[in-house]
Motif scaffolding. Sequence first.
Motif, PDB file in Angstrom:
ATOM      1  N   UNK A  45       0.834  -1.200   0.000  1.00 58.00           N
ATOM      2  CA  UNK A  45       0.000   0.000   0.000  1.00 58.00           C
ATOM      3  C   UNK A  45       0.870   1.252   0.000  1.00 58.00           C
ATOM      4  N   UNK A  46       1.879   1.271   0.868  1.00 56.75           N
ATOM      5  CA  UNK A  46       2.749   2.440   0.978  1.00 56.75           C
ATOM      6  C   UNK A  46       3.585   2.656  -0.285  1.00 56.75           C
TER       7      UNK A  46
ATOM      8  N   UNK B  18      -4.984   9.228  -0.106  1.00 54.35           N
ATOM      9  CA  UNK B  18      -6.209   9.614  -0.795  1.00 54.35           C
ATOM     10  C   UNK B  18      -6.678   8.618  -1.833  1.00 54.35           C
ATOM     11  N   UNK B  19      -5.792   7.718  -2.283  1.00 54.59           N
ATOM     12  CA  UNK B  19      -6.224   6.680  -3.219  1.00 54.59           C
ATOM     13  C   UNK B  19      -7.271   5.785  -2.561  1.00 54.59           C
TER      14      UNK B  19
ATOM     15  N   UNK C 252      -5.199   3.643   8.206  1.00 53.60           N
ATOM     16  CA  UNK C 252      -4.070   4.206   8.951  1.00 53.60           C
ATOM     17  C   UNK C 252      -2.977   4.740   8.026  1.00 53.60           C
ATOM     18  N   UNK C 253      -2.995   4.340   6.759  1.00 49.62           N
ATOM     19  CA  UNK C 253      -2.016   4.858   5.808  1.00 49.62           C
ATOM     20  C   UNK C 253      -2.556   6.054   5.025  1.00 49.62           C
ATOM     21  N   UNK C 254      -3.748   6.525   5.402  1.00 48.63           N
ATOM     22  CA  UNK C 254      -4.304   7.707   4.763  1.00 48.63           C
ATOM     23  C   UNK C 254      -4.972   7.440   3.433  1.00 48.63           C
ATOM     24  N   UNK C 255      -5.286   6.162   3.157  1.00 49.64           N
ATOM     25  CA  UNK C 255      -6.015   5.820   1.944  1.00 49.64           C
ATOM     26  C   UNK C 255      -7.510   5.689   2.266  1.00 49.64           C
ATOM     27  N   UNK C 256      -8.335   5.763   1.245  1.00 47.88           N
ATOM     28  CA  UNK C 256      -9.785   5.679   1.450  1.00 47.88           C
ATOM     29  C   UNK C 256     -10.254   4.236   1.297  1.00 47.88           C
ATOM     30  N   UNK C 257     -10.985   3.766   2.292  1.00 47.80           N
ATOM     31  CA  UNK C 257     -11.484   2.390   2.296  1.00 47.80           C
ATOM     32  C   UNK C 257     -12.799   2.303   1.531  1.00 47.80           C
TER      33      UNK C 257
ATOM     34  N   UNK D  45     -12.071   6.634 -10.984  1.00 48.31           N
ATOM     35  CA  UNK D  45     -10.678   6.873 -11.412  1.00 48.31           C
ATOM     36  C   UNK D  45      -9.661   6.921 -10.276  1.00 48.31           C
ATOM     37  N   UNK D  46     -10.116   7.144  -9.027  1.00 47.78           N
ATOM     38  CA  UNK D  46      -9.190   7.191  -7.901  1.00 47.78           C
ATOM     39  C   UNK D  46      -8.970   5.831  -7.249  1.00 47.78           C
TER      40      UNK D  46
END
Length: 393
Positions: free
Chosen positions: A104-105, A111-112, A130-135, A160-161
Amino acid sequence: MKYDFDEIIERAGTGSVKYDLRTKIFGTEDVIPMWVADMDFRTPDFIADAVHKQMEDPVFGYTCRDDAFFNSVAGWVKKRHGWDIRKEWITFSPGVVSGLSLSILGLTAPGDRIIIQPPVYHPFYFIVTDSGRELVQNPLVPDNGRYHMDFEHLRSVIDPDTRMMILSNPHNPGGTVWKEDELRQLGEICVENGIILLSDEIHCDLVTKAFRHTPAASVSEAISDITITCMAPSKTFNCAGLSTSVVIIPNAGMREQYNRILNAIHVGLGNIFGNAALAAAYEQGEEWLEQLLAYIGANIDYAADFFRSRIPGIRVAKPEASYLLWLDCRELGMPQEKLCEFFIREAKLGLNDGSMFGKEGEGFMRMNIGCPRSVLQEALENLEKAVKGLRAG
């Protein structure tokens, strides 16, 4: 050699998460711990021998992975799962969850959007958020004890994201072994939309006799090119404490991105004993695994028959993989908090709360039956007595 899976091993006081955290997790030591997914069987002798041999080296210095490490992985994956992999595809992680997090990192940005399929192994949630991505959630569809993927819904949540999808293959906690056509449909959707498929295959060696594991990346060259596969001997050979897993990435660019993060946080060298143990497991472990699978299969049959005949208020479908039972307790009519308390206080069992796998797990509990038959029998009899007490009350 005949291995003894009936042996009772005293694990309390050894630093065991499963046993020594009972009070922290359940509020009491007075439970049979059947939660965290390690088994109560002795780690195989050939792994212990490999560790002992490594200990004879007078220096426990920085170590590297030699040809025996890579060849053992490739040989095992080919023989057990029919997938030809190249040495250069293989990289390292201290654990499968670590490998998922590093992926992931390394291959997504804050934001992905990352898709998971609940109910599913609970770290999938927090390694994304916790890694700042959207679930993003694509719930599985239950069907008579087996889960199915909802491909129509999956297509509807992709935009697209959307950068990645995390797959549990075989599925934890439900025990579903995904079929090749299911994996093909999933993989083709990912290929069409430029989505990386991150496949957690830690339970792949624990598939029951009637089923066969298919590595997601083995389905087609196009799917292989967008797939990261995480595997380990840890569940199979009961050696999770050696913190040694492999990450298989055929795509050279993706592998470079992964390795950049692995090296940036400086965990790539691994564990000198874990390296030796992995090679021993994959070179010598087939006979032990066959005996283990027979024993686990008999445990599954015993438990399924017990629930059907003596605890019909709890439904359980035989898992297609692993030693984890997904107990459907909804007929007991309890809210989740009360259900968990019932298992702890009345049945004296320490299980996983089903809701930790997502809201789709409410009304369920996960039970680890990777234990001697006598322990399983005691646990089920405890539960039978507790359920009868409910009816009497």
